[in-house]
Write an enzyme that holds these catalytic residues in place. Structure first.
Site, PDB file in Angstrom:
ATOM      1  CB  THR A  94      -0.611  -3.061   6.783  1.00 33.28           C
ATOM      2  OG1 THR A  94      -1.444  -3.731   5.873  1.00 33.28           O
ATOM      3  CG2 THR A  94       0.375  -2.255   6.765  1.00 33.28           C
ATOM      4  CG  ASP A  95      -2.979  -7.522   3.079  1.00 39.30           C
ATOM      5  OD1 ASP A  95      -2.918  -6.526   3.729  1.00 39.30           O
ATOM      6  OD2 ASP A  95      -3.798  -7.534   2.009  1.00 39.30           O
ATOM      7  CE1 TYR A 105      -3.603  -0.111  -1.704  1.00 39.26           C
ATOM      8  CE2 TYR A 105      -6.125   0.222  -0.469  1.00 39.26           C
ATOM      9  CZ  TYR A 105      -3.916  -0.677   0.002  1.00 39.26           C
ATOM     10  OH  TYR A 105      -4.246  -1.643   0.819  1.00 39.26           O
ATOM     11  CE  LYS A 113      -3.761  -4.514   7.928  1.00 36.05           C
ATOM     12  NZ  LYS A 113      -3.786  -4.434   6.670  1.00 36.05           N
ATOM     13  CB  THR A 154      -0.667  -0.173   1.483  1.00 38.13           C
ATOM     14  OG1 THR A 154      -1.464  -0.993   1.149  1.00 38.13           O
ATOM     15  CG2 THR A 154      -1.892   1.369   0.917  1.00 38.13           C
ATOM     16  CD  GLU A 164     -10.203 -29.423  26.712  1.00 36.69           C
ATOM     17  OE1 GLU A 164     -11.146 -30.210  25.923  1.00 36.69           O
ATOM     18  OE2 GLU A 164      -9.643 -28.405  26.779  1.00 36.69           O
ATOM     19  CB  SER A 218       1.850  -7.633   1.275  1.00 39.95           C
ATOM     20  OG  SER A 218       1.332  -7.696   2.642  1.00 39.95           O
ATOM     21  CD  GLN A 219      -2.085  -8.396  -1.856  1.00 40.41           C
ATOM     22  OE1 GLN A 219      -1.912  -7.509  -1.347  1.00 40.41           O
ATOM     23  NE2 GLN A 219      -3.036  -7.650  -2.808  1.00 40.41           N
TER      24      GLN A 219
END
Length: 349
Positions: free
Chosen positions: A112-113, A46, A185, A33, A306, A79-80
């Protein structure tokens, strides 16, 4: 006598030049971004990864007052689309810059992803005490009050702060600094999206200087035993998400595809649905390492709670969320397939 004075003067000039030389910093751009462009300055729509590194540097002329800054464009993607090959290139390039080319620090501009995953990967594979900081933005470069330039300036300022040495990899966003293991994030669009989980922020930047609140204790940097030098690919590790009445089909698909490891993002303290559990037990018996993590955003996934991890040879992710547990498991599997040693890595890193 004149020769002696000349030699003394030359020594003084050399010492002065050394003492007052600006830090040499390299910015590696990967897109995101922060390099995004929108059709309107007020629009939330965008396209990421459109602006080049020199444009990012030119947008923050004040960083030249802090350091000798230069840049390079590694990739230009959202970044995806971050992947193992880019991670390997990035880690090797940073090691080269810091350990061979004499740079004092590296700033990585990143979407940022998946920033938290890249930060943790670099923390375990960059072998230097010099600062490495990731910075991005939640608004594209063309937006009103774009946050990218301020994040770049603050990241460079932090790299230039002497106290930033020997702190491993950090993320700098919204005037705050976060260690690579704790950073999360937490919001889809807010500029204050990054938080430090239960650890909080590691520090902050104010008036061009970094100030620190604590020092992370997990193994990283020069203390890390993981190396990706010469590596062409990483072990295949997938993540399965837990939920009520969970289908075993996703975990079975990873098993059929012969993945090397599977992270189960379980419910609560890393528990998972009985049908998924049965597949996981068989997979572990066939050499596919199972790591229990949790979809809960904060808190540890505890060992032998557990679930009897010792009985099934599962590994508990402890304080790592699923996406970071995946990073560590990939690196761990480059060293060993012994579940007990892998559990030890999760305790140390």
């Amino acid at each position: 006598m004149k020769e002696i004075r000349s030699i003394i003067l030359l020594c003084i000039l050399l010492v002065s030049a050394t003492l007052y030389a600006k830090p040499k910093i390299r910015i590696i751009a990967t897109g995101g971004t922060i390099a995004g462009v929108s059709t309107s300055s007020a629009s939330s729509a965008y396209t990421a990864g459109q602006v080049g590194i020199q444009t990012l540097i030119d947008a923050v002329p004040q960083i030249k007052d802090l350091a000798d800054v230069s840049g390079e464009q590694l990739v230009n993607i959202g970044s995806q689309d971050m992947n193992d090959q880019v991670w390997l290139k990035l880690a090797n390039r940073i090691n080269q810059l810091l350990n061979q080319e004499g740079y004092d620090g590296v700033l990585v501009t990143h979407g940022t992803d998946t920033m938290e995953e890249t930060a943790y990967f670099l923390a375990l594979t960059v072998h230097s005490d010099k600062p490495v900081i990731l910075a991005g933005s939640m608004r594209p470069s063309t937006a009103i009050s774009a946050d990218g330039p301020a994040n770049i300036y603050n990241a460079v300022a932090a790299i230039c702060t002497p106290e930033s040495h020997n702190r491993g990899v950090m993320v700098c966003m919204n005037n705050q600094l976060f260690d690579a293991k704790s950073v999360l994030k937490t919001h889809t669009t807010d500029c204050a999206t990054f938080k430090g989980g239960i650890a909080g922020e590691e520090g902050y930047v104010y008036n061009g200087k970094a100030y620190y609140l604590y020092k992370p204790e997990f193994k990283q940097g020069t203390a890390s035993e993981f190396s990706v030098e010469g590596m062409k690919e990483l072990p295949k590790v997938g993540i399965v998400y837990g939920y009520a009445n969970c289908s075993p089909l996703p975990i079975q698909a990873f098993v059929n595809a012969k993945f090397d490891g599977i992270i189960v993002a379980g419910v609560g303290d890393g528990n998972f649905y009985k049908d998924v559990f049965d597949v996981a037990v068989k997979a572990q018996g066939n050499g596919i390492q199972i790591v229990r993590s949790s979809r809960v955003p904060t808190g540890p996934t505890n060992l032998n709670g557990e679930v009897d991890d010792a009985k099934y040879h599962f590994v508990a992710s402890l304080n790592l969320n699923p996406q970071k547990a995946r990073v560590l498991l990939m690196l761990a599997l480059t060293k060993t397939h012994d579940w007990q040693q892998i559990q030890k890595y999760f305790q140390e890193y």
